[in-house]
Design a protein around this motif. Structure first.
Motif, PDB file in Angstrom:
ATOM      1  N   LYS A   1     141.983  23.174  33.409  1.00 36.46           N
ATOM      2  CA  LYS A   1     141.096  24.226  32.906  1.00 36.46           C
ATOM      3  C   LYS A   1     141.825  25.432  32.318  1.00 36.46           C
ATOM      4  CE  LYS A   1     137.424  22.029  34.326  1.00 36.46           C
ATOM      5  NZ  LYS A   1     136.771  21.204  33.280  1.00 36.46           N
ATOM      6  N   ALA A   2     143.146  25.498  32.439  1.00 37.06           N
ATOM      7  CA  ALA A   2     143.874  26.677  31.955  1.00 37.06           C
ATOM      8  C   ALA A   2     145.004  26.233  31.037  1.00 37.06           C
ATOM      9  CB  ALA A   2     144.428  27.480  33.128  1.00 37.06           C
ATOM     10  N   VAL A   3     145.048  26.815  29.846  1.00 33.10           N
ATOM     11  CA  VAL A   3     145.986  26.366  28.815  1.00 33.10           C
ATOM     12  C   VAL A   3     146.687  27.563  28.175  1.00 33.10           C
ATOM     13  CG1 VAL A   3     146.168  25.190  26.565  1.00 33.10           C
ATOM     14  CG2 VAL A   3     144.529  24.367  28.268  1.00 33.10           C
ATOM     15  N   LEU A   4     148.004  27.450  28.041  1.00 29.59           N
ATOM     16  CA  LEU A   4     148.769  28.419  27.258  1.00 29.59           C
ATOM     17  C   LEU A   4     149.211  27.688  26.001  1.00 29.59           C
ATOM     18  CD1 LEU A   4     149.920  31.313  27.454  1.00 29.59           C
ATOM     19  CD2 LEU A   4     151.994  30.319  28.441  1.00 29.59           C
TER      20      LEU A   4
ATOM     21  N   ASN B   1     144.780  30.612  26.335  1.00 26.50           N
ATOM     22  CA  ASN B   1     145.461  31.818  25.849  1.00 26.50           C
ATOM     23  C   ASN B   1     146.490  31.393  24.821  1.00 26.50           C
ATOM     24  OD1 ASN B   1     144.024  33.552  27.417  1.00 26.50           O
ATOM     25  ND2 ASN B   1     145.637  33.940  28.921  1.00 26.50           N
ATOM     26  N   SER B   2     146.414  31.987  23.647  1.00 33.06           N
ATOM     27  CA  SER B   2     147.339  31.576  22.586  1.00 33.06           C
ATOM     28  C   SER B   2     148.405  32.631  22.337  1.00 33.06           C
ATOM     29  CB  SER B   2     146.573  31.312  21.292  1.00 33.06           C
ATOM     30  OG  SER B   2     145.844  30.099  21.417  1.00 33.06           O
TER      31      SER B   2
ATOM     32  N   ILE C   1     137.048  25.769  29.631  1.00 37.86           N
ATOM     33  CA  ILE C   1     138.510  25.788  29.578  1.00 37.86           C
ATOM     34  C   ILE C   1     138.961  27.126  29.020  1.00 37.86           C
ATOM     35  CG2 ILE C   1     140.525  24.776  28.433  1.00 37.86           C
ATOM     36  CD1 ILE C   1     139.348  22.119  28.612  1.00 37.86           C
ATOM     37  N   LYS C   2     139.958  27.729  29.665  1.00 35.77           N
ATOM     38  CA  LYS C   2     140.479  28.997  29.146  1.00 35.77           C
ATOM     39  C   LYS C   2     141.786  28.731  28.402  1.00 35.77           C
ATOM     40  CE  LYS C   2     141.750  33.687  30.370  1.00 35.77           C
ATOM     41  NZ  LYS C   2     141.044  34.310  29.236  1.00 35.77           N
TER      42      LYS C   2
END
Lengths: 212, 212
Positions: free
Chosen positions: B171-174, B190-191, B187-188
């Protein structure tokens, strides 16, 4: 539009359009309509037309924009047809990774020198780039014709690094230190803050767990 | 505040406060007032008091906040007292630099595995982290208990990488790929977009030159 500033959000969108056009050109596409570009890259076609009309770019009805012409025009608007010369302050892990960062070359940024105050690092090379003494920053910035500074030092050293940059008359800064910096208003500082990004992901996960 | 979401801007400020408190603690300071914190780190003291009051933190008049107590509280709110396990997709230059990135460890993020589809890379190690086959992502994500994915692939491969992540239930993506990604709303992402940052500096320099 010469000399007239457009907003950061607009230039950021121009960056994205440019990438799309590079991709289309690589795939051999000669022209593209704003609608096709919007569909393909998940953007808004009215926004594309509005942004490009700012720069006198009007697609031909039924044909669209010429891919190569528009790409060259955006490259020139963004100043990417001129070389920029980068000085990286901080020869630690991050500085070393950045010295070798392919994205700089791709955007016509050449890493000219790296600066550190650690005697064990000064005089070495990172890749093909020499590590110079940070106290010689002003002089080296002139002789290496550096116009962009990258701050890659720990948070507590970032403000002094920026003071060096300001004294040397450099106006564009990419800051990786997770700290807010003071500078005179004619300097542009873009900050990349990985720590804050990570911590916001962590908060998101923690608050989702709590909610379950 | 359990389970109740606060804004991204607020969590970003909490991150900054936490760094300030870590610095104050390292310097042996036992307490700090919102005014002293604001002066020292160039922030707004009313904003600090408002943000912290959200979490039931009220400084003592004339004394301020207890540095260690507030630091531990913010650490817990941001979920940094729990370990997060990171899977990096893309074993290129950027993936390799990130595998070794000290900031992950500092924020309690452990790089558990790196994924790539290049047979020449699969089976190798980057530092102490194994490079696994991207097609086994879902299974490996479970066995390595990965809850954060880092996308470090070229722009054209980023959406398929995100599809893998989504299928694996992470659920968390960089995201480091300079492209906009589609994902379901829970889904979060951050780019971190270095290219856009560089190009905005380039535009700033080009438009300043034109103005002269």
């Amino acid at each position: 539009m010469k000399g007239e500033k457009i907003s950061e959000l607009t230039t950021n969108r121009l960056s994205v359009y440019l990438r799309c056009l590079n991709e289309l050109d690589a795939q051999g596409e000669a022209s593209v309509s704003s609608d096709a570009m919007a569909r393909r890259f998940h953007m808004n076609s009215a926004q594309i037309r509005k942004d490009l009309a700012n720069f006198g770019e009007f697609g031909t009805r039924g044909v669209g924009y010429n891919v190569k012409t528009l790409r060259d025009h955006l490259t020139s608007i963004l100043g990417l047809d001129r070389e920029h010369r980068v000085g990286i302050i901080g020869a630690g892990r991050l500085g070393a990774a950045l010295a070798d960062y392919y994205g700089f070359r791709k955007a016509n940024f050449t890493v000219a020198a790296i600066f550190d105050s650690d005697p064990a690092k000064i005089g070495n090379n990172l890749g093909e780039v020499a590590v110079l003494d940070a106290k010689d920053f002003s002089q080296a910035a002139r002789s290496y014709m550096i116009d962009v500074a990258v701050i890659a030092v720990p948070a507590e050293a970032a403000q002094s690094a920026l003071d060096l940059v300001e004294k040397a008359g450099i106006k564009a800064v990419l800051n990786f230190a997770p700290v807010s910096l003071r500078a005179s208003s004619d300097i542009k500082i873009n900050s990349i803050d990985l720590t804050t990004s990570l911590e916001s992901l962590s908060y998101f996960l923690a608050s989702s767990e709590d909610a379950r």
